[in-house]
Design a protein around this motif. Structure first.
Motif, PDB file in Angstrom:
ATOM      1  N   HIS A  97       0.774  -1.244   0.000  1.00  0.00           N
ATOM      2  CA  HIS A  97       0.000   0.000   0.000  1.00  0.00           C
ATOM      3  C   HIS A  97       0.805   1.294   0.000  1.00  0.00           C
ATOM      4  N   VAL A  98       2.054   1.270   0.459  1.00  0.00           N
ATOM      5  CA  VAL A  98       2.810   2.535   0.508  1.00  0.00           C
ATOM      6  C   VAL A  98       2.983   3.055  -0.918  1.00  0.00           C
ATOM      7  N   PRO A  99       2.629   4.342  -1.145  1.00  0.00           N
ATOM      8  CA  PRO A  99       2.726   4.888  -2.504  1.00  0.00           C
ATOM      9  C   PRO A  99       4.155   4.784  -3.032  1.00  0.00           C
ATOM     10  N   ALA A 100       4.260   4.367  -4.289  1.00  0.00           N
ATOM     11  CA  ALA A 100       5.583   4.193  -4.884  1.00  0.00           C
ATOM     12  C   ALA A 100       6.273   5.543  -5.059  1.00  0.00           C
ATOM     13  N   LYS A 101       5.464   6.544  -5.381  1.00  0.00           N
ATOM     14  CA  LYS A 101       6.036   7.877  -5.599  1.00  0.00           C
ATOM     15  C   LYS A 101       5.918   8.673  -4.306  1.00  0.00           C
ATOM     16  N   LYS A 102       7.020   9.319  -3.939  1.00  0.00           N
ATOM     17  CA  LYS A 102       7.027  10.108  -2.710  1.00  0.00           C
ATOM     18  C   LYS A 102       5.969  11.206  -2.801  1.00  0.00           C
ATOM     19  N   LEU A 103       5.200  11.371  -1.740  1.00  0.00           N
ATOM     20  CA  LEU A 103       4.168  12.409  -1.746  1.00  0.00           C
ATOM     21  C   LEU A 103       4.808  13.787  -1.648  1.00  0.00           C
ATOM     22  N   ALA A 104       4.090  14.800  -2.134  1.00  0.00           N
ATOM     23  CA  ALA A 104       4.546  16.180  -1.950  1.00  0.00           C
ATOM     24  C   ALA A 104       4.484  16.522  -0.466  1.00  0.00           C
ATOM     25  N   SER A 105       5.209  17.544  -0.051  1.00  0.00           N
ATOM     26  CA  SER A 105       5.224  17.933   1.360  1.00  0.00           C
ATOM     27  C   SER A 105       3.812  18.244   1.844  1.00  0.00           C
ATOM     28  N   PHE A 106       3.492  17.798   3.069  1.00  0.00           N
ATOM     29  CA  PHE A 106       2.143  18.093   3.571  1.00  0.00           C
ATOM     30  C   PHE A 106       1.986  19.553   3.978  1.00  0.00           C
ATOM     31  N   ASP A 107       3.024  20.328   3.785  1.00  0.00           N
ATOM     32  CA  ASP A 107       2.886  21.767   3.994  1.00  0.00           C
ATOM     33  C   ASP A 107       2.610  22.507   2.687  1.00  0.00           C
ATOM     34  N   THR A 108       2.171  21.748   1.658  1.00  0.00           N
ATOM     35  CA  THR A 108       1.607  22.355   0.445  1.00  0.00           C
ATOM     36  C   THR A 108       0.166  21.868   0.334  1.00  0.00           C
ATOM     37  N   ALA A 109      -0.667  22.639  -0.389  1.00  0.00           N
ATOM     38  CA  ALA A 109      -2.081  22.260  -0.514  1.00  0.00           C
ATOM     39  C   ALA A 109      -2.200  20.884  -1.164  1.00  0.00           C
ATOM     40  N   GLU A 110      -1.416  20.664  -2.211  1.00  0.00           N
ATOM     41  CA  GLU A 110      -1.467  19.396  -2.934  1.00  0.00           C
ATOM     42  C   GLU A 110      -1.005  18.236  -2.040  1.00  0.00           C
ATOM     43  N   GLY A 111       0.121  18.467  -1.376  1.00  0.00           N
ATOM     44  CA  GLY A 111       0.683  17.414  -0.524  1.00  0.00           C
ATOM     45  C   GLY A 111      -0.214  17.110   0.666  1.00  0.00           C
ATOM     46  N   PHE A 112      -0.857  18.140   1.190  1.00  0.00           N
ATOM     47  CA  PHE A 112      -1.746  17.940   2.332  1.00  0.00           C
ATOM     48  C   PHE A 112      -2.860  16.973   1.964  1.00  0.00           C
ATOM     49  N   GLU A 113      -3.462  17.174   0.793  1.00  0.00           N
ATOM     50  CA  GLU A 113      -4.548  16.280   0.362  1.00  0.00           C
ATOM     51  C   GLU A 113      -4.028  14.878   0.075  1.00  0.00           C
ATOM     52  N   GLN A 114      -2.826  14.793  -0.502  1.00  0.00           N
ATOM     53  CA  GLN A 114      -2.232  13.459  -0.721  1.00  0.00           C
ATOM     54  C   GLN A 114      -2.051  12.722   0.606  1.00  0.00           C
ATOM     55  N   HIS A 115      -1.571  13.472   1.597  1.00  0.00           N
ATOM     56  CA  HIS A 115      -1.348  12.848   2.908  1.00  0.00           C
ATOM     57  C   HIS A 115      -2.670  12.502   3.582  1.00  0.00           C
ATOM     58  N   ARG A 116      -3.684  13.330   3.338  1.00  0.00           N
ATOM     59  CA  ARG A 116      -5.010  12.995   3.882  1.00  0.00           C
ATOM     60  C   ARG A 116      -5.500  11.672   3.263  1.00  0.00           C
ATOM     61  N   GLN A 117      -5.291  11.536   1.966  1.00  0.00           N
ATOM     62  CA  GLN A 117      -5.687  10.291   1.298  1.00  0.00           C
ATOM     63  C   GLN A 117      -4.939   9.101   1.906  1.00  0.00           C
ATOM     64  N   TRP A 118      -3.661   9.301   2.202  1.00  0.00           N
ATOM     65  CA  TRP A 118      -2.877   8.217   2.803  1.00  0.00           C
ATOM     66  C   TRP A 118      -3.435   7.840   4.179  1.00  0.00           C
ATOM     67  N   GLU A 119      -3.854   8.855   4.952  1.00  0.00           N
ATOM     68  CA  GLU A 119      -4.469   8.570   6.253  1.00  0.00           C
ATOM     69  C   GLU A 119      -5.732   7.727   6.058  1.00  0.00           C
ATOM     70  N   LYS A 120      -6.484   8.047   4.990  1.00  0.00           N
ATOM     71  CA  LYS A 120      -7.708   7.279   4.721  1.00  0.00           C
ATOM     72  C   LYS A 120      -7.381   5.839   4.345  1.00  0.00           C
ATOM     73  N   THR A 121      -6.285   5.697   3.558  1.00  0.00           N
ATOM     74  CA  THR A 121      -5.855   4.341   3.194  1.00  0.00           C
ATOM     75  C   THR A 121      -5.471   3.545   4.443  1.00  0.00           C
ATOM     76  N   LEU A 122      -4.705   4.186   5.316  1.00  0.00           N
ATOM     77  CA  LEU A 122      -4.305   3.520   6.569  1.00  0.00           C
ATOM     78  C   LEU A 122      -5.548   3.118   7.361  1.00  0.00           C
ATOM     79  N   ALA A 123      -6.490   4.066   7.455  1.00  0.00           N
ATOM     80  CA  ALA A 123      -7.691   3.815   8.262  1.00  0.00           C
ATOM     81  C   ALA A 123      -8.508   2.670   7.676  1.00  0.00           C
ATOM     82  N   ALA A 124      -8.571   2.618   6.329  1.00  0.00           N
ATOM     83  CA  ALA A 124      -9.360   1.561   5.697  1.00  0.00           C
ATOM     84  C   ALA A 124      -8.805   0.178   6.049  1.00  0.00           C
ATOM     85  N   GLY A 125      -7.499   0.109   6.279  1.00  0.00           N
ATOM     86  CA  GLY A 125      -6.901  -1.171   6.672  1.00  0.00           C
ATOM     87  C   GLY A 125      -6.818  -1.342   8.180  1.00  0.00           C
TER      88      GLY A 125
END
Lengths: 388, 366
Positions: free
Chosen positions: A23-51
């Motif tokens: 499940h760990v994304p192959a491509k490194k996420l953008a920094s969570f201190d950017t708008a784009e990276g924040f949403e990517q990291h939120r998605q990752w939290e959802k992935t973790l939670a789903a499992g």
């Protein structure tokens, strides 16, 4: 004393490793201190939670696995081994979550914990004020009672993750006549409330990792009061205890960094003239190992029904200074190339994330209670030296 | 996974610790300084009665058959008390080597008899290692275990010649030991002898590390106590942040040396093949914590800390000596450094503990 993992602990490690590998994304996420990276990291939290991997130590009804602290350490070891993304909701899951479990009403737990665990709501912290930093009891930001609401006025600063977060938790003065650590309450504030203005502050890396929050007649329901009115200080101290204690910086992070440092050293050592470099590498390796040993020792004691002692105030000094030393040593090994912000794939391969980590390491001795404050706490509470 | 001591282990530590606290007064330590032997006969008897001689001796030889995890807290207590008698080294290092000889079937009868005598407190055996130029209290031993190349010899006192040297620590009675190796005294040779000496070095360094932990804590405690009573500018000097932070720095080093020393004690027992790095880490960490504590505790005592009268130097000087005995920081850091350079050295959290730590193999199924 038995330093072998049980078969079920070993099996748990394998389970974590297998899930992360898938499940760990192959491509490194953008920094969570950017708008784009924040949403990517939120998605990752959802992935973790789903499992059900969001916070393994939590009860099953909140999306956890009711793991003990040894299993939590194993999870963290595998997490850092897999190079999984940083936890954008760490203020929530590591700091507020355990506090909610301890002090929240059933309704509050129901309302906040699952949304936190699932990544639906990301949390910022709102402790410091312009004149209340190390001296947190100097807080002035007011929350005045008005019927079933509080009306908040004032300012917070250095609020980590506040730029993109959904909620903030912090201390507010609910008794206007009070002073110091009396009359403060622990309140959870939706950051989209009318009257909230969040002004980003760029950190040393140029990204808005924290912010100022201005409150202008912000109305918050008293449902969001955690614990009793005017009891906020005691509750905040327990949050701070978690932060300094086990959860915030698990040893695996530093062990992986020191392992990468040794690899860099093996490659670069023949080009380095600095006579102190061998000593630094050996010390970094030893100290990362020592931090892990100490954490396992504390976790074992807690699992056996013991308590976290005053000596846990040594943790924050140790890991924050270790983190700086690891990164300083890595930059020494990179020499004059160390200052380059990697852009090309070649640069990334050679320079890794050492510069980024070095910048972040500078904040370690400052946040979560400066190391000077920590030394006072060790001297007074652990060693019993006189306050006045 | 259980990184705690049992209630029994803690209770034993407490009873040995309180005996030492009551009996090893600084006045009695100073008396030893002026005595011929440097030892206190009553103390040797009390230590024997508490089981310090028999604890690590195998049950087959009349001992208690306990292990270094049982002993490490007792060694810490001996350090805390600045106990001059060399009971920790005798039990851990000499006792450990005799037990190894027994286990490897070398000169079984003689070794068994000696171990029985040690357990009963009738015979005293010491052990030297080439990493130390001199041997503390060697002249008080009935037998010495000595090395010559890879060979290990067991030599009776009558065949040894001693030359005393003065240590900075008056509690220590260093001896240069002259002797002539012979086939009669040789108890191990070749690879076996080399392996025994390597294990001896690790046990010696562990014994020193555990005592250094105790010394460090005792020095910090004395400085903290002093800082609460000594007043300047109308208040206790311990109220000053500069003084507090000197002590806090020591506390941090001590807290993070403890589990390292405990893991080393565990590793020497269950995974001696991994003990080099665990022990070297322990000796380095405990030595550094004790040296910092010695320096900062002296500083907090001000001019008093620089006097012969102030008792602090009893601990400070022991710390200076033990930090360099059984391998100094350079020796031990180099052992770790050499290991880190090995391409197949497996580093990282999954090798800190557990079966993979012990086997040092990267099989998840291991």
């Amino acid at each position: 004393m038995d330093l072998l993992y049980t078969p079920s602990q070993t099996q748990f490690r394998e389970e974590v490793r297998a899930w992360l590998a898938a499940h760990v994304p192959a491509k490194k996420l953008a920094s969570f201190d950017t708008a784009e990276g924040f949403e990517q990291h939120r998605q990752w939290e959802k992935t973790l939670a789903a499992g059900n991997w969001g916070m393994v130590t939590w009860p099953k009804e909140y999306g956890g696995r009711a793991c003990d602290l040894i299993e939590w350490l194993i999870f963290e070891e595998e997490y850092y081994r897999a190079g999984a993304p940083l936890r954008v909701n760490q203020n929530g899951i590591f700091l507020l979550g355990p506090t909610l479990m301890e002090y929240g009403t059933e309704a509050q737990k129901e309302r906040f914990i699952s949304a936190m665990a699932s990544g639906e709501e990301i949390w910022a912290q709102a402790w410091s004020e312009p004149n209340a930093g190390s001296d947190m009891a100097a807080i002035r930001c007011r929350a005045d009672r008005d019927g079933d609401d509080y009306v908040i006025n004032g300012q917070k600063i250095w609020s980590t993750r506040a730029v993109f977060a959904d909620y903030a938790f912090g201390l507010f003065r609910t008794d206007p006549e009070s002073s110091r650590h009396h009359g403060l309450s622990f309140i959870l504030v939706p950051l989209d409330s009318p009257g909230v203005t969040v002004r980003p502050i760029e950190q040393l890396n140029g990204l808005p990792g924290f912010a100022e929050i201005f409150f202008d007649d912000v109305r918050v329901s008293d449902f969001n009061l955690l614990g009793g009115e005017n009891q906020g200080w005691q509750i905040a101290m327990s949050t701070a205890g978690f932060e300094r204690g086990l959860m915030l910086r698990s040893p695996a992070r530093f062990q992986q960094a020191s392992r990468r440092l040794v690899e860099l050293y093996r490659k670069r050592r023949n080009d380095i003239l600095d006579l102190s470099i061998e000593d630094s590498v050996v010390r970094c390796y030893m100290d990362a190992e020592a931090y892990a040993l100490s954490t396992y020792q504390t976790a074992s004691r807690l699992v056996a029904g013991g308590h976290i002692g005053a000596e846990s105030s040594c943790n924050k000094i140790f890991w924050s200074e270790l983190d700086i030393r690891i990164h300083e040593t890595a930059l020494s090994l990179l020499g004059a190339r160390a200052e380059i912000e990697p852009e090309t794939a070649e640069d990334h391969a050679e320079l890794g994330t050492w510069l980024d980590g070095f910048l972040f390491s500078q904040s370690g001795p400052i946040y979560a209670g400066t190391n000077e404050i920590q030394r006072n706490i060790i001297a007074e509470r652990m060693l019993g030296m006189p306050r006045k | 996974m259980d990184f705690t001591f049992t209630d029994d282990q803690l209770a034993f530590r407490d009873s040995v610790g309180s005996m030492l606290e009551n009996e090893v007064t600084t006045a009695s330590i100073r008396e030893r300084w002026t005595g011929d032997s440097g030892e206190n006969g009553d103390m040797l008897n009390m230590l024997n009665e508490m089981g310090m001689n028999s604890l690590l001796v195998p049950e087959s030889c009349g001992g208690l058959g306990m292990d270094l995890v049982d002993f490490v807290l007792l060694a810490d207590a001996c350090g805390k008390a600045a106990l001059p008698e060399s009971i920790v080294e005798d039990a851990v290092v000499a006792g450990g080597l005799l037990s190894d000889l027994l286990a490897s079937g070398q000169h079984t009868d003689q070794v068994q008899e000696l171990l029985g005598g040690v357990a009963a407190g009738d015979i005293r055996v010491g052990c030297a290692h080439i990493i130390n130029p001199y041997s503390n209290f060697a002249h008080r031993k009935d037998w010495m275990l000595l090395a010559n190349g890879n060979d290990v010899h067991l030599v009776p006192k009558s065949d040894l010649k001693f030359t005393a040297l003065k240590s900075v620590d008056p509690s220590r009675r260093l001896q240069k030991v002259d002797w002539a190796p012979s086939r009669k005294t040789r108890v191990a040779e070749g690879e076996v002898g080399a392996g025994l000496q390597r294990a001896t070095l690790n046990r010696g360094a562990l014994a020193a590390a555990a005592q250094l932990l105790g010394l460090a804590q005792a020095m910090v405690q004395q400085a903290v106590d002093y800082s609460a009573t000594r007043e300047q500018f109308g208040k206790a000097i311990g109220t000053n942040q500069a003084v507090k932070h000197l002590m806090a720095d020591c506390a941090v080093q001590i807290e993070f040396a403890k589990p390292v020393v405990y893991r080393a004690a565990y590793t020497v027992g269950v995974a001696p093949q991994r003990a080099d790095w665990a022990v070297s880490h322990a000796k380095t960490a405990a030595g550094s914590a004790a040296e910092l504590s010695a320096r900062n505790a002296t500083q907090v005592h001000g001019a008093m800390g620089y006097t012969w009268e102030c008792d602090l130097h009893i601990w400070v000087k022991r710390a200076w000596a033990l930090a360099k005995e059984w391998g100094d920081a350079g020796f031990h850091k180099n052992r770790i450094h050499e290991w880190l350079l090995q391409p197949n050295a497996l580093l990282g959290p999954e090798f800190t503990f557990g079966k993979r730590y012990i086997d040092h193999s990267d099989s998840a199924a291991a």
